[in-house]
Design an enzyme around this catalytic site. Structure first.
Site, mmCIF file in Angstrom:
data_model
loop_
_atom_site.group_PDB
_atom_site.id
_atom_site.type_symbol
_atom_site.label_atom_id
_atom_site.label_comp_id
_atom_site.label_asym_id
_atom_site.label_seq_id
_atom_site.Cartn_x
_atom_site.Cartn_y
_atom_site.Cartn_z
ATOM 1 N N SER A 15 66.987 11.296 2.908
ATOM 2 C CA SER A 15 65.833 11.206 2.417
ATOM 3 C C SER A 15 64.970 9.622 2.343
ATOM 4 C CB SER A 15 65.832 11.666 1.009
ATOM 5 O OG SER A 15 66.617 10.821 -0.010
ATOM 6 N N MET A 92 78.376 6.028 4.267
ATOM 7 C CA MET A 92 79.701 6.050 3.422
ATOM 8 C C MET A 92 80.976 5.492 4.067
ATOM 9 S SD MET A 92 78.038 7.068 0.857
ATOM 10 C CE MET A 92 79.461 7.401 -0.338
ATOM 11 N N ARG A 93 80.970 4.559 4.954
ATOM 12 C CA ARG A 93 81.942 3.739 5.461
ATOM 13 C C ARG A 93 81.878 2.278 5.255
ATOM 14 N NH1 ARG A 93 86.012 6.933 5.753
ATOM 15 N NH2 ARG A 93 86.939 5.426 7.103
ATOM 16 N N ASN A 109 71.216 -2.916 2.677
ATOM 17 C CA ASN A 109 71.790 -1.559 2.248
ATOM 18 C C ASN A 109 70.592 -1.434 0.769
ATOM 19 O OD1 ASN A 109 73.669 0.627 1.767
ATOM 20 N ND2 ASN A 109 74.466 -0.527 0.270
ATOM 21 N N HIS A 111 71.282 0.594 -2.859
ATOM 22 C CA HIS A 111 72.203 1.032 -3.703
ATOM 23 C C HIS A 111 71.532 1.547 -4.839
ATOM 24 C CE1 HIS A 111 76.383 1.277 -5.706
ATOM 25 N NE2 HIS A 111 75.860 0.790 -6.621
ATOM 26 N N GLU A 176 63.665 4.801 -5.096
ATOM 27 C CA GLU A 176 64.256 3.985 -3.597
ATOM 28 C C GLU A 176 63.497 4.180 -2.524
ATOM 29 O OE1 GLU A 176 68.565 5.354 -2.772
ATOM 30 O OE2 GLU A 176 68.818 6.028 -4.923
#
Ligand code: GRF
Length: 201
Positions: A15, A92-93, A109, A111, A176
């Site tokens: 999204s 997700m790494r 990124n 968060h 976000e």
């Protein structure tokens, strides 16, 4: 206008990717979403990229014995696509230190908390357990330590009585979608102003 060639990294629904793609449609937006990278071939966000006509690249981390080897494969794909900036959105790494240093200043990124509060996972659970009255989201540069890099932008939302991790997550996610396009604009504008924006080989 020079547009910074940006790769969005995803592992899930995408999204935030959608929000970035929408923003990048504006003629004066300084970033071009040139590639969507995923470590999961079933990531929902890949369909978002396909609909928008954006090239995708999937490399499964499971095919590699170490983080460094996986990251080396990612790095090669990014270079082949002429990527200058990475925007992670639900990827997700955890990267190797080598990769993060290689992309220093060119990797951001989002968060879903007001960092430095609540890094890592189960973020909304952490916020509710701490009893905070506001939460939010953070866009930050990435450094080898998880969720600890210099903050580019933050947006706040209230935590309301009766909130569950799901209701709080939805409120933060809406924030976000506004914050990330603004933050990417800021970062891309700065990079575009530099002469040589390709990372050194
Ligand atoms: C977002 O909450 C983001 O902050 C976190 O992972 C989630 C990704 O959601 N890093 P989506 O895939 O962009 O919908």
């Amino acid at each position: 206008m020079k547009r910074v060639r940006t790769a969005v990294f995803i592992s899930g629904r995408g999204s935030n990717l959608s929000a970035l793609i929408d923003a990048a449609r504006a003629p004066d937006y300084p970033a071009k979403i040139a590639l969507v990278f995923s470590n999961k071939e079933d990531a929902g966000g890949l369909a978002v990229a396909h609909e928008a006509g954006i090239p995708t690249k999937v490399i499964s981390h499971k095919a590699f014995a170490s983080r460094e080897e996986f990251d080396a494969a990612i790095d090669a794909a990014l270079r082949a696509a002429g990527i200058e900036l990475i925007a992670e959105a639900g990827f997700m790494r955890i990267h190797s230190e080598w990769f993060v240093k290689r992309w220093h200043g060119r990797m951001i990124n989002i968060h879903p908390s007001l960092l430095p509060l609540f890094p890592g996972i189960k973020v909304h659970e952490q916020a509710l357990a701490a009893g905070v009255t506001e939460s939010g989201c953070t866009v930050h540069y990435m450094v080898p330590e998880l969720d600890a890099g210099p903050i580019i932008a933050q947006a706040k939302v209230p935590v309301l009585p009766g909130d569950t991790p799901e209701t709080l997550a939805a409120r933060v996610l809406a924030a976000e979608h506004k914050l990330y396009p603004e933050a990417l604009r800021t970062v891309a504008q700065k990079l575009a102003a530099r002469k040589n924006i390709q990372p050194s080989p």
